[in-house]
Design an enzyme around this catalytic site. Structure first.
Site, PDB file in Angstrom:
ATOM      1  N   GLU A 354      -2.661   4.153 -39.147  1.00  0.00           N
ATOM      2  CA  GLU A 354      -2.983   5.585 -39.209  1.00  0.00           C
ATOM      3  C   GLU A 354      -3.495   6.065 -37.863  1.00  0.00           C
ATOM      4  OE1 GLU A 354      -5.673   6.527 -42.366  1.00  0.00           O
ATOM      5  OE2 GLU A 354      -4.594   5.303 -43.818  1.00  0.00           O
ATOM      6  N   LYS A 356      -6.064   7.569 -35.343  1.00  0.00           N
ATOM      7  CA  LYS A 356      -7.532   7.598 -35.345  1.00  0.00           C
ATOM      8  C   LYS A 356      -7.970   8.940 -34.757  1.00  0.00           C
ATOM      9  CE  LYS A 356     -11.699   4.971 -34.224  1.00  0.00           C
ATOM     10  NZ  LYS A 356     -12.572   6.091 -34.000  1.00  0.00           N
ATOM     11  N   ARG A 361     -16.539  12.338 -39.382  1.00  0.00           N
ATOM     12  CA  ARG A 361     -16.215  11.693 -40.657  1.00  0.00           C
ATOM     13  C   ARG A 361     -16.922  12.422 -41.794  1.00  0.00           C
ATOM     14  NH1 ARG A 361     -15.949   5.261 -41.586  1.00  0.00           N
ATOM     15  NH2 ARG A 361     -15.346   5.259 -43.770  1.00  0.00           N
ATOM     16  N   ARG A 376     -21.384  10.797 -41.856  1.00  0.00           N
ATOM     17  CA  ARG A 376     -21.283   9.349 -41.725  1.00  0.00           C
ATOM     18  C   ARG A 376     -22.616   8.667 -41.983  1.00  0.00           C
ATOM     19  NH1 ARG A 376     -21.656   5.129 -38.903  1.00  0.00           N
ATOM     20  NH2 ARG A 376     -19.978   3.805 -38.121  1.00  0.00           N
ATOM     21  N   GLU A 405     -11.444  12.587 -41.784  1.00  0.00           N
ATOM     22  CA  GLU A 405     -12.013  12.941 -40.490  1.00  0.00           C
ATOM     23  C   GLU A 405     -11.682  14.419 -40.263  1.00  0.00           C
ATOM     24  OE1 GLU A 405     -13.579  10.448 -38.877  1.00  0.00           O
ATOM     25  OE2 GLU A 405     -13.719  11.128 -36.797  1.00  0.00           O
ATOM     26  N   PHE A 445      -8.262  10.056 -45.393  1.00  0.00           N
ATOM     27  CA  PHE A 445      -7.700   8.712 -45.258  1.00  0.00           C
ATOM     28  C   PHE A 445      -8.065   7.764 -46.399  1.00  0.00           C
ATOM     29  CE2 PHE A 445     -11.295   8.960 -42.166  1.00  0.00           C
ATOM     30  CZ  PHE A 445     -12.188   8.098 -42.788  1.00  0.00           C
ATOM     31  N   ARG A 520     -18.252  -3.839 -42.047  1.00  0.00           N
ATOM     32  CA  ARG A 520     -17.238  -3.834 -41.001  1.00  0.00           C
ATOM     33  C   ARG A 520     -16.345  -5.050 -41.246  1.00  0.00           C
ATOM     34  NH1 ARG A 520     -17.171  -0.817 -36.487  1.00  0.00           N
ATOM     35  NH2 ARG A 520     -19.326  -0.141 -36.563  1.00  0.00           N
ATOM     36  N   LYS A 526      -9.475  -1.216 -35.543  1.00  0.00           N
ATOM     37  CA  LYS A 526      -9.202  -0.084 -34.640  1.00  0.00           C
ATOM     38  C   LYS A 526      -8.695  -0.567 -33.292  1.00  0.00           C
ATOM     39  CE  LYS A 526     -14.131   0.579 -33.668  1.00  0.00           C
ATOM     40  NZ  LYS A 526     -15.232   1.505 -33.538  1.00  0.00           N
TER      41      LYS A 526
END
Ligand code: ATP
Length: 682
Positions: A354, A356, A361, A376, A405, A445, A520, A526
């Site tokens: 996707e 970025k 966010r 966020r 986003e 997303f 994470r 990313k």
């Protein structure tokens, strides 16, 4: 619970040598709570708050008003209080001393309770409008009138938001695990040993340790176990059998059962003494870890540590089923980093890729007509984005939680505006939704919840299908652009087209992975446009600043001391002094912004060997880039012990932007820096 118990625990926590001891002290505080409500209040108050961040409930007692309240109830007069405060730098300690002097005189005999103090603070926070400050002073003075000197110290610090015990959510979660384990053990009625022998009608009592140190590690704990005669015989023969197995050390697996649930442990030693046994129990890492993961998962799903504490108290056996609720923000899933398209394909194979978007966010929650938008860092920002609220109301669903986003996008010109530009335009045009001038889009997303069903457990592909279905051609909330890439070449080509189109890079997503809140993971990877040798920019917390020399003296600002977050210890560790990347205008505004939050001493929870000209409260996060990550004896980031120890440092760090969407605990972590250091060495 009496408030004095909380004040005493606060004092001990403040002087505790480390996180383990803090967790132990906090777990006994939870043990003395009489209700789920008290557990909830302890969890908030130990962090200096009265509600989760997303409620936005601030006490809002200004310094001047707190001084007035202390003066009022100590009888010392405003000037005297102010003078001592200037000298000592902590109004809490001033209140403690002044009230100590008064304590020989008639202090109110009414004892403060936790619930009473908490409710008073909630009332103070909710008091607004004309004359509200006077009412706040009065309410605070009333509390102080009934407080002991120690209680006064913490009440004043609390009101001023300067409690800073250094207790973060990870420590509270550890404490809840300890609390639950000791509650099960204290209330155990049955011990199941080695899978078959059951010993019933027990009474377990904790045997206090002589040394604090041992108790603090919460690994091995001794219990005195009383049981009926028949059971004692059964137990003794099981023990004898085990001892007879000529092992070096006894290691009997046991499960304690209580009305609060079960706990597994290992009996390492057991000695019979008259009608009872002395057990040495070991709580294995695995057992604690399992519980800790359950509680952490619950926290990630609701972002409300008080809610988790109350749930552990009330329904410890249902923690596994803890589920998300609309209007409680979910902590965001985060992305790992890799350096190339090839590495990504090697790591997760065929994947979704996707764009970025470099925006803001958002987590959008809706139930019927009510819509809330969270940032966020789980702060409510609904009122700032009426156009997103209106679009969310158009989606064909009753209840949902989705993420995306948001950024200004001109579809006609296919032009994206950066986060900075979006915010600037937003400021310029105000909040009143001028969508023609500021065509804000939410590039959605992910979807986490829809009409009674939680989707976080579903794999990415399934979630994406649902998401696309409910977006249903909406003009403002649109799906993020994406492709499915089988090869590194396809991924690379999409990456280049995103960069050329003004995006920050791409996020590759593992097609089979669930949405893991608050973590994470390699489910998302990313790849950003180049930051030199670094795979990414780094988000650091400002912990102090220096004064400028030469040209810069006019701004009285010469650079920042910054730190990253150590998740293991809950502390912040310095990584860079940053002197470049600022425009003159930025220097001026940094000086102004930081001047307001200067503090006299090093912030609690910061490990630093450097001393800047001014320390500041840990509040602001900035994004920086650098030539590389190096090793330096000056910085504490990831630094070991010993004279030659070195920490990670940034070479030629430069400021990129202020991250208003991140708080200190969302800064880059020490373990991420370690990974990025290894990546650049390749
Ligand atoms: P960064 O500073 O790179 O934005 P971060 O620390 O905010 O990183 P990461 O998890 O490292 O968060 O990177 C993912 C971030 O990228 C998300 O927080 C989100 O704001 C943003 N983002 C932009 N486009 C997407 C997308 N298509 N899917 C997921 N996240 C996206």
């Amino acid at each position: 619970m009496e408030f004095s118990a909380l004040a005493l625990a606060f004092e001990k926590i403040e002087n505790a040598p480390g996180r383990l001891e803090m967790a132990r002290l906090l777990s006994s505080l939870f043990s003395s709570a009489a209700s789920a409500q008290e557990c909830r209040q302890v969890a908030y108050m130990v962090q200096g708050s009265i509600a989760p961040a997303f409620e936005g409930l601030d006490l809002g007692v200004g310094e001047r008003f707190a001084i007035a309240a202390v003066a009022l109830c100590s009888g010392a007069g405003n000037e005297k209080v102010e003078e001592r405060y200037k000298k000592e730098g902590d109004l809490g300690s001033v209140a403690q001393t002044l009230l100590g002097k008064k304590s020989q005189m008639a202090l109110s005999s009414e004892k403060l309770t936790l619930v009473g103090v908490y409710s008073a603070f909630v009332r103070i926070a909710k008091t607004g409008g004309a004359g509200s400050q006077q009412m706040k002073i009065k309410a605070l003075a009333q509390l102080l009138n009934c407080a002991s000197p120690l209680e006064a110290k913490y009440i004043v610090r609390f009101a001023l938001a300067t409690l800073r015990l250094g207790v973060g959510e990870p420590t509270i979660l550890d404490a809840l695990v300890q609390f639950q384990i000791s509650r099960v053990m204290r209330n155990a009625h049955t011990l199941k040993i080695d899978g078959d022998v059951e010993v019933e009608n027990l009474q377990l009592a904790l045997v206090e340790k002589e040394g604090e140190e041992k108790a603090a590690d919460f690994q091995k704990i001794s219990y005195e176990v009383k049981m009926g005669e028949g059971d004692a015989g059964k137990f003794a023969s099981t023990l004898a059998e085990e001892k007879g197995k000529s092992k070096k050390r006894m290691e009997l697996e046991a499960v304690a059962k209580s009305r609060f649930g079960d706990v597994k442990f290992i009996i390492e030693e057991a000695a019979q003494k008259e009608g009872s046994f002395l057990l040495h129990a070991i709580f294995t890492i695995g057992e604690k870890k399992k519980m800790r993961e359950e509680y952490e998962r619950a926290f990630n799903l609701c972002s409300d540590i008080g809610e988790v504490a109350a749930a552990v108290y009330d329904k410890p056996q249902e923690m596994r089923e803890f589920s998300m609720k609309v209007f409680s923000p979910v902590r965001p899933a985060l992305a790992e980093r890799l350096g190339t398209a090839q590495e990504i394909i090697e790591k997760i194979g065929e994947c979704a890729v996707e764009g970025k978007y470099d925006g803001l966010r958002m987590q959008v929650h809706r139930s019927d007509a009510r819509v809330e938008i969270f940032s966020r860092k789980q702060e409510k920002m609904t009122h700032m984005f009426p156009e997103i609220v209106a679009a969310a109301r158009q989606l064909p669903a009753k209840e949902f939680i989705l993420e995306g986003e948001a950024l200004a996008y001109n579809a006609g010109e296919d032009k994206y505006y950066s986060f900075q530009q979006t915010i600037q335009r937003k400021r310029k045009h105000g909040i009143a939704g001028k969508s023609e001038e500021l065509p804000l889009h939410l590039f959605a997303f992910d979807i986490l919840y829809l009409d009674g069903k939680e989707y976080t457990y579903e794999e990415y592909s399934a979630r994406r299908n649902i998401l696309e279905k409910i977006l249903n051609g909406n003009k403002t909330i649109v799906p993020s652009k994406r492709i499915i890439a089988k090869t590194a070449q396809q991924l690379e080509a999409f990456f280049q087209s995103c960069i050329n189109g003004g995006l920050e890079g791409i996020i590759a997503k593992d097609l089979k992975q669930p949405y893991v809140a608050g973590a994470r993971k390699f489910a998302w990877i990313k790849l950003k446009r180049s930051y030199g040798a670094l795979a990414d920019s780094i988000d650091v917390v400002i912990c102090g600043y220096y004064l400028g020399k030469g040209q810069r003296t006019e701004f009285a600002f010469g650079g920042l001391l910054t730190a990253v977050y150590n998740e293991e210890s809950g502390k912040f560790e310095t990584i860079a002094k940053i002197g470049s990347g600022f425009t003159e205008k930025e220097m001026g505004s940094f000086e102004e912004m930081l001047h307001k939050i200067t503090i006299k001493e090093k912030p609690a929870g910061l490990e630093s060997e450097l001393v800047p000209y001014f320390w500041v409260k840990l509040k602001y996060v900035i994004s920086v880039t650098a030539d590389e990550i190096t090793l330096s004896p000056m910085h504490t980031c990831g630094k070991g012990k010993g004279e030659d120890a070195k920490g990670y440092a940034l070479r030629f760090p430069r400021m990129v932007e202020l991250r208003i969407d991140k708080g200190p605990s969302e800064a880059t972590t020490v373990s991420e820096i370690e990974k990025m250091f290894k990546m650049q060495k390749k």
